[in-house]
Motif scaffolding. Structure first.
Motif, short mmCIF file in Angstrom:
data_model
loop_
_atom_site.label_atom_id
_atom_site.label_comp_id
_atom_site.label_asym_id
_atom_site.label_seq_id
_atom_site.Cartn_x
_atom_site.Cartn_y
_atom_site.Cartn_z
N ARG A 1 11.74 -6.87 0.37
CA ARG A 1 11.96 -6.23 -0.93
C ARG A 1 10.75 -5.41 -1.36
N GLU A 2 9.57 -5.89 -1.03
CA GLU A 2 8.35 -5.23 -1.48
C GLU A 2 7.84 -4.17 -0.51
N THR A 3 8.42 -4.13 0.67
CA THR A 3 7.92 -3.21 1.70
C THR A 3 9.01 -2.24 2.18
N GLY A 4 9.90 -1.86 1.26
CA GLY A 4 10.98 -0.96 1.63
C GLY A 4 10.49 0.37 2.17
N HIS A 5 9.30 0.78 1.77
CA HIS A 5 8.75 2.05 2.25
C HIS A 5 8.41 2.00 3.74
N ALA A 6 8.31 0.78 4.31
CA ALA A 6 7.80 0.64 5.66
C ALA A 6 8.87 0.38 6.71
N ARG B 1 1.44 6.66 4.29
CA ARG B 1 0.20 6.40 3.58
C ARG B 1 0.30 6.34 2.06
N ASP B 2 1.22 7.09 1.47
CA ASP B 2 1.27 7.11 0.01
C ASP B 2 2.68 7.44 -0.45
N GLY B 3 2.92 7.24 -1.76
CA GLY B 3 4.24 7.45 -2.32
C GLY B 3 4.73 8.88 -2.22
N SER B 4 3.81 9.84 -2.40
CA SER B 4 4.21 11.25 -2.34
C SER B 4 4.71 11.61 -0.95
N SER B 5 4.02 11.13 0.07
CA SER B 5 4.45 11.40 1.45
C SER B 5 5.82 10.78 1.71
N ARG C 1 13.91 14.78 2.97
CA ARG C 1 14.32 15.48 4.20
C ARG C 1 15.42 14.74 4.96
N VAL C 2 15.74 13.52 4.53
CA VAL C 2 16.79 12.75 5.22
C VAL C 2 18.13 13.43 5.01
N ARG C 3 18.80 13.73 6.08
CA ARG C 3 20.09 14.42 6.00
C ARG C 3 21.20 13.40 5.80
N ARG C 4 22.19 13.79 5.04
CA ARG C 4 23.30 12.90 4.72
C ARG C 4 23.96 12.35 5.98
#
Length: 286
Positions: free
Chosen positions: A167-172, A206-210, A217-220
């Protein structure tokens, strides 16, 4: 060196007691308790209450006590007593002399339905796992959190160990990135404010902006892929599943040595989802 025997010597036997002149009556063995029959262990009042619940459930617009007593074959006073008890416990509710299922009974019903839906998801994942030969995951974004609902793997193809809270590492991981890609920008930013980007491995974004730029850019309906961002030695792909307003995904993982299989396995998973989407659709609201 010889061991010294320190055990106490055998005590002398006590002198024999004189026999009593009173004849000894042999003791009767206590009879073994007999197993109660199945019918003896049943509680009649519970059986009658269950019959009443079943009858009430059959009447969408409610039923009066007299009708319920007649349909269950109960004496009216007995039916009244049980109906009042069921109302008190929340399994029934009474409105204008009619009895309806109460919240407690509805909760029981919804719990059973939820178990059935979970079983459907588990069966779907098992079919995909066996068809592709990889661990398969099913997850949803619900109430602002990433929730891995079900995982299907085998000893030969084990799932990724949750060494850092999903839950806390969804970005990864691919599951989280796929779910976040299905949200609008405000919901994504809200999630990242609550669960900021942090380094999990040397390959993690590395960061939220990236991350936000990547998600844009993820295509449907395209697979979302990550390589060793969550767990070293593992690559993953996630397929977006959107039904109504629910964001969901099915994903797979492979050892990094099999990275060349990742995209083809993801396409195969996508095809399997297409074939099984009907059965999965009814379970999307778990």
């Amino acid at each position: 060196m010889a061991k010294v025997d320190t055990a106490p010597s055998e005590p002398h036997a006590p002198p024999a007691r004189p026999r009593s002149s009173v004849p000894q009556v042999p003791r009767q063995a206590s009879p073994e308790p007999s197993e109660p029959s199945n019918s003896a262990t049943l509680i009649g009042s519970v059986q009658r209450a269950m019959r009443l619940l079943e009858r009430v459930a059959e009447h969408e617009y409610g039923a009066p006590a007299k009708q319920l007593a007649r349909e269950t074959g109960l004496a009216l006073p007995t039916a009244y007593h049980l109906l009042r008890t069921l109302v008190h416990e929340g399994y029934l509710r009474r409105d204008k002399g009619l009895f309806f299922l109460g919240e407690a009974a509805v909760r029981l019903s919804s719990s059973g339905a939820e178990q059935k839906r979970r079983s459907t998801v588990a069966d779907t994942l098992a079919r995909c796992r066996d068809a592709i030969g990889v661990p398969v995951y099913y997850a949803q974004y619900r109430d602002g959190e990433i929730e891995v609902v079900c995982v299907s793997d085998t000893p030969g193809n084990p799932a990724v160990e949750e060494w850092a809270d999903f839950r806390e590492t969804g970005h990864a991981h691919a599951i989280g990135q796929c779910l976040l890609s299905q949200l609008d920008e405000d919901a994504r930013r809200d999630h990242l404010e609550r669960h900021p980007v942090q380094s999990i491995t040397p390959y993690t974004v590395r960061d939220g902006s990236s991350l936000l730029r990547r998600l844009e850019r993820v295509r449907r309906m395209e697979p979302v892929v990550e390589r060793q961002e969550y767990a070293l030695g593992t690559v993953c792909a996630a397929i977006p599943i959107t039904l109504g307003t629910t964001a969901a995904t099915m994903a797979l993982s492979l050892p990094v040595q099999q990275s060349d299989r990742l995209l083809s396995a993801a396409r195969q998973l996508q095809e399997e989802i297409g074939r099984l989407l009907g059965s999965l659709a009814i379970s999307i609201s778990i």
